[in-house]
Design a protein around this motif. Structure first.
Motif, PDB file in Angstrom:
ATOM      1  N   ASP A 243      33.780  42.320  44.696  1.00 44.34           N
ATOM      2  CA  ASP A 243      33.884  43.528  43.874  1.00 44.34           C
ATOM      3  C   ASP A 243      33.412  43.267  42.443  1.00 44.34           C
ATOM      4  O   ASP A 243      33.223  44.199  41.666  1.00 44.34           O
ATOM      5  CB  ASP A 243      35.303  44.103  43.878  1.00 44.34           C
ATOM      6  CG  ASP A 243      36.391  43.047  43.873  1.00 44.34           C
ATOM      7  OD1 ASP A 243      36.085  41.859  43.625  1.00 44.34           O
ATOM      8  OD2 ASP A 243      37.563  43.397  44.125  1.00 44.34           O
ATOM      9  N   ASN A 244      33.194  42.005  42.097  1.00 43.38           N
ATOM     10  CA  ASN A 244      32.567  41.694  40.808  1.00 43.38           C
ATOM     11  C   ASN A 244      31.091  42.090  40.775  1.00 43.38           C
ATOM     12  O   ASN A 244      30.495  42.177  39.696  1.00 43.38           O
ATOM     13  CB  ASN A 244      32.691  40.200  40.488  1.00 43.38           C
ATOM     14  CG  ASN A 244      34.083  39.815  40.057  1.00 43.38           C
ATOM     15  OD1 ASN A 244      34.745  40.540  39.336  1.00 43.38           O
ATOM     16  ND2 ASN A 244      34.541  38.659  40.505  1.00 43.38           N
ATOM     17  N   TRP A 245      30.497  42.273  41.948  1.00 43.61           N
ATOM     18  CA  TRP A 245      29.095  42.695  41.991  1.00 43.61           C
ATOM     19  C   TRP A 245      28.952  44.165  41.624  1.00 43.61           C
ATOM     20  O   TRP A 245      27.866  44.610  41.232  1.00 43.61           O
ATOM     21  CB  TRP A 245      28.536  42.482  43.401  1.00 43.61           C
ATOM     22  CG  TRP A 245      28.206  41.063  43.745  1.00 43.61           C
ATOM     23  CD1 TRP A 245      28.901  39.935  43.391  1.00 43.61           C
ATOM     24  CD2 TRP A 245      27.113  40.618  44.548  1.00 43.61           C
ATOM     25  NE1 TRP A 245      28.305  38.819  43.930  1.00 43.61           N
ATOM     26  CE2 TRP A 245      27.203  39.204  44.650  1.00 43.61           C
ATOM     27  CE3 TRP A 245      26.068  41.258  45.201  1.00 43.61           C
ATOM     28  CZ2 TRP A 245      26.291  38.435  45.360  1.00 43.61           C
ATOM     29  CZ3 TRP A 245      25.159  40.498  45.921  1.00 43.61           C
ATOM     30  CH2 TRP A 245      25.261  39.094  45.989  1.00 43.61           C
ATOM     31  N   ALA A 246      30.011  44.930  41.779  1.00 47.73           N
ATOM     32  CA  ALA A 246      29.933  46.377  41.539  1.00 47.73           C
ATOM     33  C   ALA A 246      29.749  46.659  40.051  1.00 47.73           C
ATOM     34  O   ALA A 246      30.207  45.891  39.187  1.00 47.73           O
ATOM     35  CB  ALA A 246      31.198  47.056  42.050  1.00 47.73           C
ATOM     36  N   GLY A 247      29.103  47.776  39.743  1.00 44.04           N
ATOM     37  CA  GLY A 247      28.894  48.154  38.349  1.00 44.04           C
ATOM     38  C   GLY A 247      30.121  48.825  37.759  1.00 44.04           C
ATOM     39  O   GLY A 247      31.258  48.513  38.131  1.00 44.04           O
ATOM     40  N   ALA A 248      29.898  49.749  36.860  1.00 41.08           N
ATOM     41  CA  ALA A 248      30.985  50.489  36.224  1.00 41.08           C
ATOM     42  C   ALA A 248      31.021  51.904  36.773  1.00 41.08           C
ATOM     43  O   ALA A 248      29.985  52.503  37.073  1.00 41.08           O
ATOM     44  CB  ALA A 248      30.797  50.521  34.712  1.00 41.08           C
ATOM     45  N   ALA A 249      32.227  52.435  36.915  1.00 43.04           N
ATOM     46  CA  ALA A 249      32.381  53.821  37.354  1.00 43.04           C
ATOM     47  C   ALA A 249      31.784  54.759  36.299  1.00 43.04           C
ATOM     48  O   ALA A 249      31.821  54.468  35.092  1.00 43.04           O
ATOM     49  CB  ALA A 249      33.856  54.137  37.570  1.00 43.04           C
TER      50      ALA A 249
ATOM     51  N   LYS B 220      37.275  44.414  38.110  1.00 39.48           N
ATOM     52  CA  LYS B 220      36.935  44.454  39.531  1.00 39.48           C
ATOM     53  C   LYS B 220      36.985  45.868  40.101  1.00 39.48           C
ATOM     54  O   LYS B 220      36.507  46.103  41.208  1.00 39.48           O
ATOM     55  CB  LYS B 220      37.886  43.554  40.322  1.00 39.48           C
ATOM     56  CG  LYS B 220      37.619  42.056  40.180  1.00 39.48           C
ATOM     57  CD  LYS B 220      38.604  41.260  41.019  1.00 39.48           C
ATOM     58  CE  LYS B 220      38.176  39.800  41.153  1.00 39.48           C
ATOM     59  NZ  LYS B 220      38.167  39.096  39.874  1.00 39.48           N
ATOM     60  N   ASN B 221      37.568  46.798  39.371  1.00 48.32           N
ATOM     61  CA  ASN B 221      37.839  48.124  39.920  1.00 48.32           C
ATOM     62  C   ASN B 221      37.178  49.232  39.104  1.00 48.32           C
ATOM     63  O   ASN B 221      37.731  50.319  38.963  1.00 48.32           O
ATOM     64  CB  ASN B 221      39.356  48.353  40.001  1.00 48.32           C
ATOM     65  CG  ASN B 221      39.730  49.595  40.790  1.00 48.32           C
ATOM     66  OD1 ASN B 221      39.147  49.888  41.823  1.00 48.32           O
ATOM     67  ND2 ASN B 221      40.704  50.332  40.297  1.00 48.32           N
ATOM     68  N   GLY B 222      35.991  48.964  38.558  1.00 47.45           N
ATOM     69  CA  GLY B 222      35.231  50.041  37.939  1.00 47.45           C
ATOM     70  C   GLY B 222      35.030  49.956  36.449  1.00 47.45           C
ATOM     71  O   GLY B 222      34.318  50.790  35.881  1.00 47.45           O
ATOM     72  N   CYS B 223      35.651  48.978  35.793  1.00 50.13           N
ATOM     73  CA  CYS B 223      35.393  48.790  34.361  1.00 50.13           C
ATOM     74  C   CYS B 223      34.202  47.850  34.183  1.00 50.13           C
ATOM     75  O   CYS B 223      33.800  47.124  35.095  1.00 50.13           O
ATOM     76  CB  CYS B 223      36.625  48.226  33.652  1.00 50.13           C
ATOM     77  SG  CYS B 223      37.961  49.426  33.464  1.00 50.13           S
ATOM     78  N   TRP B 224      33.655  47.894  32.979  1.00 48.31           N
ATOM     79  CA  TRP B 224      32.538  47.007  32.661  1.00 48.31           C
ATOM     80  C   TRP B 224      33.062  45.618  32.313  1.00 48.31           C
ATOM     81  O   TRP B 224      32.602  44.608  32.832  1.00 48.31           O
ATOM     82  CB  TRP B 224      31.738  47.592  31.495  1.00 48.31           C
ATOM     83  CG  TRP B 224      30.741  46.638  30.911  1.00 48.31           C
ATOM     84  CD1 TRP B 224      29.605  46.184  31.510  1.00 48.31           C
ATOM     85  CD2 TRP B 224      30.811  45.995  29.634  1.00 48.31           C
ATOM     86  NE1 TRP B 224      28.952  45.298  30.680  1.00 48.31           N
ATOM     87  CE2 TRP B 224      29.670  45.166  29.509  1.00 48.31           C
ATOM     88  CE3 TRP B 224      31.722  46.045  28.575  1.00 48.31           C
ATOM     89  CZ2 TRP B 224      29.429  44.401  28.376  1.00 48.31           C
ATOM     90  CZ3 TRP B 224      31.475  45.286  27.445  1.00 48.31           C
ATOM     91  CH2 TRP B 224      30.341  44.475  27.357  1.00 48.31           C
ATOM     92  N   CYS B 225      34.048  45.557  31.433  1.00 48.72           N
ATOM     93  CA  CYS B 225      34.604  44.281  30.979  1.00 48.72           C
ATOM     94  C   CYS B 225      35.909  44.604  30.272  1.00 48.72           C
ATOM     95  O   CYS B 225      35.938  44.738  29.054  1.00 48.72           O
ATOM     96  CB  CYS B 225      33.609  43.591  30.044  1.00 48.72           C
ATOM     97  SG  CYS B 225      34.155  42.011  29.388  1.00 48.72           S
ATOM     98  N   ALA B 226      36.984  44.760  31.027  1.00 47.81           N
ATOM     99  CA  ALA B 226      38.251  45.200  30.432  1.00 47.81           C
ATOM    100  C   ALA B 226      39.427  44.602  31.190  1.00 47.81           C
ATOM    101  O   ALA B 226      39.607  44.859  32.375  1.00 47.81           O
ATOM    102  CB  ALA B 226      38.338  46.728  30.448  1.00 47.81           C
ATOM    103  N   GLU B 227      40.190  43.770  30.487  1.00 42.82           N
ATOM    104  CA  GLU B 227      41.407  43.165  31.024  1.00 42.82           C
ATOM    105  C   GLU B 227      42.481  43.246  29.943  1.00 42.82           C
ATOM    106  O   GLU B 227      42.179  43.419  28.756  1.00 42.82           O
ATOM    107  CB  GLU B 227      41.169  41.702  31.395  1.00 42.82           C
ATOM    108  CG  GLU B 227      39.944  41.448  32.271  1.00 42.82           C
ATOM    109  CD  GLU B 227      40.156  41.799  33.723  1.00 42.82           C
ATOM    110  OE1 GLU B 227      41.256  41.533  34.264  1.00 42.82           O
ATOM    111  OE2 GLU B 227      39.206  42.329  34.348  1.00 42.82           O
TER     112      GLU B 227
END
Length: 349
Positions: free
Chosen positions: A6-12, A204-211
């Motif tokens: 799911d790291n391959w997915a982009g951003a929602a 992993k769930n639709g953000c670009w870079c957010a933790e």
């Protein structure tokens, strides 16, 4: 047919739109903008309690800095032997805690066994300086093998951890996937079940870079502003992390994205079960599917365009791989299209 991670997915789309919208104009830096402040309050509301939240850029940073905040001299962090902390963070938890060690705990299907945890904790005599001392217990929700801890399991583990005066940390890189599977509120799956510190994942769930690192016991976060700054995780333009999380949480987007990923994994798993060549290693609960395939079949699928990784089999005496077979991990995401699954299953069948 992208099932590698799911790291391959982009951003929602709403997350990307929010980033673009907040890219214009000026805004106070280092987490002091109105957007940042509103997001902090949004997390208080989401988890139904007063908490301390710190935004960072990666899950490794979230885990490592969370543990740094509860560090002790000679400290040990007890976690599952297959946890991301041990297997996939290149020593970052040890580095950022200035040498704390990770003590592996056994348990089936990625979950810490309460009896094994208690046995390991009993080994530490608080008056015997040479062994060091426990400083925290960390669990992963959802686990590295796609399973989850239910509320009873969380309460049992947190009860043991708190009996020893330790904080319980939850690695929530796939927090949303576990939450929608269990149909709980964020509060029910965290502080109400005894979790003290949470690494809240969005990437992993639709953000670009957010933790985010969330402290449900604010006293544990006393040094966190300095820890985050020293670790180069205090971004000057934190509004861009805040912008992602605002879109992520608004209208329960994050839950919808995770629900879709889980449903796609279930559809994939059901199809694999019906095939003549593939076998599920165990039943998935979130968006990771682990399958046993002949190596030649896996190569054929990959040559046909399917993207997935081989995966080391866990140390489970009940799991035996037939000769010529290996284990593979297939991960769905918020943007997995049903046609990808149909195409994969058609090839598999």
């Amino acid at each position: 047919m992208f099932f590698a991670s799911d790291n391959w997915a982009g951003a929602a789309d709403p997350v990307a739109e929010s980033l673009s919208r907040h890219a214009k104009g000026m805004s106070p830096a280092y987490g002091t903008s109105d957007l940042d402040r509103r997001l902090e309050q949004r997390f208080n509301e989401l988890f139904e309690t007063e908490l301390e939240v710190f935004f960072v850029g990666t899950g490794t940073a979230a885990n490592s800095l969370a543990l740094s905040a509860v560090n002790r001299p000679g400290g040990f962090v007890l976690c599952h032997r297959d946890a991301h902390l041990i297997e996939d963070e290149c020593g970052a938890p040890e580095f950022f805690t200035s040498g704390a060690r990770l003590a592996p705990i056994t348990g089936d299907l990625g979950r810490v066994c309460p009896r094994a945890l208690q046995k390991q904790l009993r080994r530490f005599d608080p008056n015997f300086v040479h062994h060091g001392q426990p400083m925290a217990v960390s669990i992963t929700q959802a686990t590295e093998v796609g399973t989850v801890y239910d509320v009873d399991q969380l309460n049992e583990i947190s009860g043991i951890v708190h009996d020893y005066g330790l904080p319980l940390h939850m690695d929530g890189a796939r927090f949303a996937n576990a939450l929608v599977h269990l149909d709980l509120t964020p509060a029910e799956m965290t502080w109400k079940a005894g979790v003290d510190v949470l690494s809240f994942g969005g990437t992993k769930n639709g953000c670009w870079c957010a933790e985010a690192v969330i402290f449900f016991r604010p006293e544990l976060a006393k040094q966190m502003p300095f820890i985050r700054k020293r670790a180069a995780q205090l971004f000057s333009k934190t509004r861009f992390i805040a912008a992602q999380f605002h879109a992520y949480l608004d209208d329960d987007l994050w839950l919808g994205l995770a629900k879709h990923a889980n449903e796609m994994a279930t559809r994939l798993a059901e199809g694999i079960e019906q095939s003549s060549t593939g076998e599920l290693a165990w039943k998935n609960q979130t968006n990771e599917v682990f399958v046993i395939l002949p190596k030649s079949e896996a190569e054929r699928l990959q040559d046909a365009g399917a993207r997935f990784y081989p995966w080391p089999a866990p140390n489970d005496p009940n799991l035996e791989l037939p000769d010529g077979h290996s284990m593979y991990r297939l991960v769905t995401s918020f943007c997995t299209d049903p046609s990808e699954i149909e195409q994969f299953l058609k090839l598999l069948w």
